[in-house]
Enzyme design. Structure first.
Site, PDB file in Angstrom:
ATOM      1  N   TYR A  69      62.565  64.092  74.156  1.00  0.00           N
ATOM      2  CA  TYR A  69      61.686  64.882  73.208  1.00  0.00           C
ATOM      3  C   TYR A  69      62.197  66.114  72.458  1.00  0.00           C
ATOM      4  O   TYR A  69      62.336  66.161  71.175  1.00  0.00           O
ATOM      5  CB  TYR A  69      60.461  65.140  73.973  1.00  0.00           C
ATOM      6  CG  TYR A  69      59.800  66.370  73.288  1.00  0.00           C
ATOM      7  CD1 TYR A  69      58.854  65.707  72.056  1.00  0.00           C
ATOM      8  CD2 TYR A  69      59.672  67.451  73.429  1.00  0.00           C
ATOM      9  CE1 TYR A  69      58.221  66.827  71.178  1.00  0.00           C
ATOM     10  CE2 TYR A  69      59.067  68.637  72.571  1.00  0.00           C
ATOM     11  CZ  TYR A  69      58.358  68.256  71.645  1.00  0.00           C
ATOM     12  OH  TYR A  69      57.715  69.166  70.712  1.00  0.00           O
ATOM     13  N   GLU A 122      61.072  74.926  71.158  1.00  0.00           N
ATOM     14  CA  GLU A 122      60.449  73.664  71.797  1.00  0.00           C
ATOM     15  C   GLU A 122      60.705  73.592  73.666  1.00  0.00           C
ATOM     16  O   GLU A 122      59.843  73.210  74.154  1.00  0.00           O
ATOM     17  CB  GLU A 122      61.578  72.239  71.371  1.00  0.00           C
ATOM     18  CG  GLU A 122      61.282  72.142  69.961  1.00  0.00           C
ATOM     19  CD  GLU A 122      59.976  71.520  69.613  1.00  0.00           C
ATOM     20  OE1 GLU A 122      59.150  70.942  70.596  1.00  0.00           O
ATOM     21  OE2 GLU A 122      59.459  71.801  68.580  1.00  0.00           O
ATOM     22  N   ASP A 139      55.557  63.640  72.496  1.00  0.00           N
ATOM     23  CA  ASP A 139      55.454  64.259  73.533  1.00  0.00           C
ATOM     24  C   ASP A 139      53.770  63.801  73.877  1.00  0.00           C
ATOM     25  O   ASP A 139      53.208  62.717  73.256  1.00  0.00           O
ATOM     26  CB  ASP A 139      55.150  65.796  73.468  1.00  0.00           C
ATOM     27  CG  ASP A 139      54.523  66.321  72.210  1.00  0.00           C
ATOM     28  OD1 ASP A 139      53.768  65.600  71.510  1.00  0.00           O
ATOM     29  OD2 ASP A 139      54.368  67.512  72.058  1.00  0.00           O
TER      30      ASP A 139
END
Length: 409
Positions: free
Chosen positions: A131, A48, A149
């Site tokens: 996020y 991520e 996002d």
């Protein structure tokens, strides 16, 4: 039933339809990505962070190499920063790597090497925003936390016909609340990944593929003919252009075949990374030099080389003799665009009072103004290029630099 109650029933049906159809589609069409083959929270966290501001195709080989080099929390926590930055070289946004390592070190010392599974704890780690926290908690631990996002905000804006400016923090907070309401019980990880997948592959920024979208029938943006207009986003200011003169300083004698490189300061842009020495040109020279890539006249080059020589001596005690222009290149950050002209230079040493670079390198003190952080210079050859991390623009310059005796175009 009142109009409001009917509207609420319609909204609830649209939400249920969205969640159900999106999951069904994802189970059939999801891409086989390496980080989806594991529920290891450390691996998911790395993926991520890498995927922020970077395309999936670019990330995949970096992810494989990074996991191989740092397979555990402990391995990354204990690694020298220089080694981590070298593994990150080319991905850009190097603060991501530094923050990741700092956070992983905290995980090792405060959480026994286990990535936290609570929102409060994981959100307290350096560099972990809403996020990233939501992605790790939902995908690794299946916690019902949203992971919103740009892709997700685009999908939700279109499907629910939301015209709020997604650049505003208040809009993101509202999107997170909505996304959390949409998560089916027990399916948080798959649902969040499905939302991301839809935004990345179908509900794209330009020319969305509405006819292949699994939720097209109830997409309010499509039904209103407004899909191409959404999401609403205030345009960011374009990056400020800066013209810079770069010194490509070639070694001689025992340093033949090497190039002199300096280390950037400990704080700020590209902190502690290595680069070719360069200086920002004053406005008067910028105006006459022309845009990078265009042919600057001989007078502008002569003035830029003179300024480069004088600035390097004044700031670092570094003595060079610029010889000729080599190439032009550019590098864009979020707020600055470097328009760079590279000049081949001969090394002439360091001034008295500035520590001379030794056989492999040394520190050169800054020669003007108040006492400042010293700048480290090293002679770079193949061995150093394998060991130290450079921003991609300087890697390109080193790779493309023509030999000293090559004809100039």
């Amino acid at each position: 039933m009142t109009d409001r109650e009917m509207a609420m029933v319609g909204a609830n049906e649209a939400k249920l339809y969205f969640s159900t159809e999106l999951l069904n589609w994802y189970n059939t069409h999801k891409r086989d990505l390496p980080w989806r083959r594991s529920r290891n929270p450390y691996y998911i966290w790395i993926s991520e962070v890498m995927l922020q501001q970077t395309r999936v195709e670019t990330v995949i080989p970096y992810y494989h190499r990074f996991i191989e080099q740092f397979p555990t929390v402990e391995a990354l926590a204990d690694a020298p920063e220089e080694q981590v930055l070298k593994a990150w070289e080319g991905l850009g946004y190097y603060s991501r790597a530094r923050n990741l390592q700092a956070a992983v070190r905290e995980v090792k010392t405060s959480y026994g090497g286990q990535v936290p599974d609570s929102k409060e704890d994981i959100s307290s780690l350096k560099g972990v925003g809403p996020y990233t926290a939501g992605a790790v908690l939902s995908i690794a631990y299946n916690k019902p936390e949203p992971a919103v996002d740009g892709n997700v905000m685009r999908v939700l804006s279109r499907y629910f016909l939301l015209r709020d400016d997604i650049a505003k923090p208040s809009t993101r907070i509202g999107m997170e609340k909505l996304a959390k309401e949409l998560i089916p019980e027990g399916k948080a990880g798959d649902f969040n990944q499905a939302l991301m997948e839809l935004g990345a592959t179908v509900c794209t920024p330009k020319s969305p593929h509405c006819l292949t979208c699994p939720v097209m029938e109830l997409c309010a943006g499509r039904l209103e003919g407004a899909a191409d207009e959404l999401p609403v986003k205030t345009k960011a200011k374009p990056p400020r252009p800066e013209r810079r003169a770069v010194a490509y300083i070639e070694g001689a004698g025992t340093e033949s075949g090497r190039v002199l490189i300096r280390q950037r300061p400990k704080e700020g842009l590209l902190a502690r990374m290595w680069e070719l020495p360069h200086v920002q040109l004053p406005e008067t020279l910028q105006a006459s030099a022309g845009r990078a890539g265009a042919d600057a006249d001989a007078g502008a080059d002569a003035a830029a080389m003179r300024f480069l020589r004088e600035k390097l001596e004044a700031e670092y005690g570094l003595l060079v003799e610029p010889v000729e222009p080599m190439m032009d290149t550019e590098h864009t950050f979020s707020h600055i665009e470097w328009r760079m002209r590279v000049y081949r230079c001969r090394f002439a040493g360091f001034t008295e009072g500035a520590a001379a670079a030794g056989d492999r390198g040394g520190d050169a003190g800054q020669a003007s103004g108040e006492q400042q952080e010293k700048t480290t210079f090293l002679w770079f050859g193949e061995e150093e290029l394998r060991q130290y991390a450079l921003p991609n623009v300087f890697v390109r310059i080193l790779q493309q630099a023509p030999p000293a005796d090559s004809p100039k175009s």
